[in-house]
Design an enzyme around this catalytic site. Structure first.
Site, PDB file in Angstrom:
ATOM      1  N   TRP A 101       0.829  -1.212   0.000  1.00  0.00           N
ATOM      2  CA  TRP A 101       0.000   0.000   0.000  1.00  0.00           C
ATOM      3  C   TRP A 101       0.856   1.251   0.000  1.00  0.00           C
ATOM      4  O   TRP A 101       0.457   2.277  -0.570  1.00  0.00           O
ATOM      5  CB  TRP A 101      -0.977  -0.014   1.175  1.00  0.00           C
ATOM      6  CG  TRP A 101      -2.069  -1.025   1.007  1.00  0.00           C
ATOM      7  CD1 TRP A 101      -2.357  -2.063   1.842  1.00  0.00           C
ATOM      8  CD2 TRP A 101      -3.022  -1.108  -0.076  1.00  0.00           C
ATOM      9  NE1 TRP A 101      -3.425  -2.776   1.344  1.00  0.00           N
ATOM     10  CE2 TRP A 101      -3.850  -2.218   0.182  1.00  0.00           C
ATOM     11  CE3 TRP A 101      -3.248  -0.360  -1.228  1.00  0.00           C
ATOM     12  CZ2 TRP A 101      -4.889  -2.604  -0.672  1.00  0.00           C
ATOM     13  CZ3 TRP A 101      -4.274  -0.736  -2.086  1.00  0.00           C
ATOM     14  CH2 TRP A 101      -5.081  -1.840  -1.804  1.00  0.00           C
ATOM     15  N   ASP A 171      -1.186   6.759   6.149  1.00  0.00           N
ATOM     16  CA  ASP A 171      -2.310   5.934   5.724  1.00  0.00           C
ATOM     17  C   ASP A 171      -2.629   5.004   6.897  1.00  0.00           C
ATOM     18  O   ASP A 171      -1.878   4.079   7.182  1.00  0.00           O
ATOM     19  CB  ASP A 171      -1.892   5.144   4.476  1.00  0.00           C
ATOM     20  CG  ASP A 171      -2.956   4.163   4.005  1.00  0.00           C
ATOM     21  OD1 ASP A 171      -4.023   4.072   4.641  1.00  0.00           O
ATOM     22  OD2 ASP A 171      -2.704   3.494   2.973  1.00  0.00           O
ATOM     23  N   LYS A 195     -12.022  -1.121   6.784  1.00  0.00           N
ATOM     24  CA  LYS A 195     -11.189  -2.047   7.546  1.00  0.00           C
ATOM     25  C   LYS A 195     -11.618  -2.033   9.012  1.00  0.00           C
ATOM     26  O   LYS A 195     -11.855  -3.064   9.602  1.00  0.00           O
ATOM     27  CB  LYS A 195      -9.703  -1.658   7.440  1.00  0.00           C
ATOM     28  CG  LYS A 195      -9.206  -1.461   6.013  1.00  0.00           C
ATOM     29  CD  LYS A 195      -8.946  -2.765   5.293  1.00  0.00           C
ATOM     30  CE  LYS A 195      -8.824  -2.627   3.783  1.00  0.00           C
ATOM     31  NZ  LYS A 195      -7.754  -1.780   3.290  1.00  0.00           N
TER      32      LYS A 195
HETATM   33  C1  LIG Z   1      -7.192  -1.410   1.882  1.00  0.00           C
HETATM   34  C2  LIG Z   1      -6.119  -0.402   1.975  1.00  0.00           C
HETATM   35  C3  LIG Z   1      -5.995   0.633   1.038  1.00  0.00           C
HETATM   36  C4  LIG Z   1      -6.878   0.743  -0.167  1.00  0.00           C
HETATM   37  O1  LIG Z   1      -8.136   1.132   0.193  1.00  0.00           O
HETATM   38  P1  LIG Z   1      -9.291   1.285  -0.902  1.00  0.00           P
HETATM   39  O2  LIG Z   1     -10.371   1.901  -0.067  1.00  0.00           O
HETATM   40  O3  LIG Z   1      -9.623  -0.076  -1.409  1.00  0.00           O
HETATM   41  O4  LIG Z   1      -8.800   2.182  -1.968  1.00  0.00           O
HETATM   42  C5  LIG Z   1      -4.998   1.569   1.223  1.00  0.00           C
HETATM   43  N1  LIG Z   1      -4.162   1.494   2.266  1.00  0.00           N
HETATM   44  C6  LIG Z   1      -4.252   0.509   3.186  1.00  0.00           C
HETATM   45  C7  LIG Z   1      -3.295   0.483   4.326  1.00  0.00           C
HETATM   46  C8  LIG Z   1      -5.232  -0.465   3.065  1.00  0.00           C
HETATM   47  O5  LIG Z   1      -5.320  -1.438   3.986  1.00  0.00           O
END
Ligand SMILES: *Cc1c(COP(=O)(O)O)cnc(C)c1O
Length: 357
Positions: A101, A171, A195
């Site tokens: 990511w 993030d 998540k």
């Molecule tokens: C799942 C995830 C993403 C991507 O998220 P989307 O909403 O599918 O674009 C980005 N960063 C992390 C750490 C993730 O777990």
């Protein structure tokens, strides 16, 4: 049969919240209208979104000089939106490549005209460790991007990199409100909700207002200043997703907040790590000091045997344990809504499996 959902995302939500959604779905606040039908300009939704912001501010102790935005486009959208809003001065960001990511963020920035320098990477270690800055950070970056919790690889930042005056952007898609952080340590934080905060469809952005320096051509749906001014109601927001996220935030507050979640998550993940560390069949490949509380990859080392574990686990109601295809093996995601009973059931199952194999 009781089932436990160990999916990485979309993921488990609190049972109480699902029940409340079910009960309120036909008629919100006695209005005779479903939350699926109401206007985003009506009083009911005004309160929902105002409460969601206030509850998130309380949970994370977000200072007043930070905006809280509810956007769309997911974590992936923010890989573009963040440089579009914050990199207008130098048009250059730094990235620590801690996993897939983080690598995606580094790939996305150049698409919007911002250079992304990957200053360190643990790809060669299969991302089982976290990268550290090789030298003091040059001060002509608009920000340093990190992925606070690496959902796929199972690592998390417990110590943040030292960035001098360069803002740190994180993030937190997979550990927001699961692990304690001080918002003041960051220039901005973002997280897709699916998540650990609710259903898919809404993305939370927390950003220090004075850091916003937009790039020319910034699309309005990604404009942090505009969303801040309009309280995330510039255009139609994802009404249901924000409503459900709001219920999860109230559940978090009623259950002791982020400190209590981190305590519970340590207990839950500790049980699984302790089992894996003494097991002769399964192992977790991540360096002990950077292990994630929320995403725990593990494997036997034999892909066919991993498959057999996953099949037997599924039959026993332990769902979605297949690891990301890039890592293989299994992965248990233990987000806030996963009860201790789910982890106990998983550890008991793995223990039994080991006895019989
Ligand atoms: C799942 C995830 C993403 C991507 O998220 P989307 O909403 O599918 O674009 C980005 N960063 C992390 C750490 C993730 O777990």
């Amino acid at each position: 049969m009781v089932v436990y959902n160990f999916a990485a995302g979309p993921a488990i939500m609190p049972k109480e919240v699902i029940k409340q959604i079910q009960e309120e779905l036909p008629s919100l606040n006695g209005s005779g209208m479903s939350v699926l039908e109401i206007s985003h300009r009506g009083q009911d939704f005004d309160r929902i979104i105002a409460d969601a912001e206030a509850d998130l501010r309380a949970l994370m102790a977000i200072p007043d000089d930070y905006a809280v935005l509810f956007m769309q486009g997911g974590g992936t959208g923010q890989f573009a939106a963040m440089p579009l809003n914050l990199a207008g001065q130098h048009r250059r960001i730094a990235v620590l490549d801690s996993g897939q990511w983080a690598a995606r963020a580094a790939e996305e920035a150049p698409r919007v005209g911002v250079v992304a320098d990957v200053l360190a990477s643990t790809k060669a270690q299969k991302y089982t460790q976290l990268p550290t800055l090789p030298a003091p950070l040059a001060q002509d970056y608009d920000y340093l991007h990190i992925c606070a919790n690496n959902t796929i690889e199972g690592t998390a930042y417990w110590q943040l990199p030292t960035t001098g005056t360069v803002p740190l952007v994180a993030d937190m898609s997979s550990n927001i409100c699961a692990q304690e952080y001080n918002v003041r340590d960051f220039g901005a934080i973002f997280a897709g909700a699916q998540k650990n905060l609710g259903p898919a469809g809404v993305t939370v952005v927390i950003v220090r207002r004075d850091l916003i320096q937009p790039m020319p051509g910034l699309p309005t749906v990604f404009d942090y200043n505009l969303f801040d001014r309009k309280h995330s109601l510039y255009n139609t927001p994802p009404v249901f997703a924000i409503y459900a996220l709001g219920l999860v935030l109230k559940w978090l507050r009623a259950n002791g907040g982020v400190a209590e979640m981190q305590r519970r998550n340590r207990v839950k993940s500790g049980k699984l790590y302790d089992f894996l560390d003494q097991s002769k069949l399964f192992h977790n490949p991540v360096a002990a000091d950077v292990r994630s509380l929320t995403n725990i990859p593990f494997m036997t080392g034999d892909a066919q045997l991993d498959d057999a574990v996953i099949h037997a686990a599924t039959a026993a109601g332990l769902l979605n344990l297949r690891g990301h295809r890039s890592v293989g093996g299994l992965r248990a995601s233990l987000y806030n809504a996963m009860p201790l009973a789910g982890v106990d059931a998983l550890v008991d199952f793995l223990h039994d499996f080991e006895q019989h194999n």
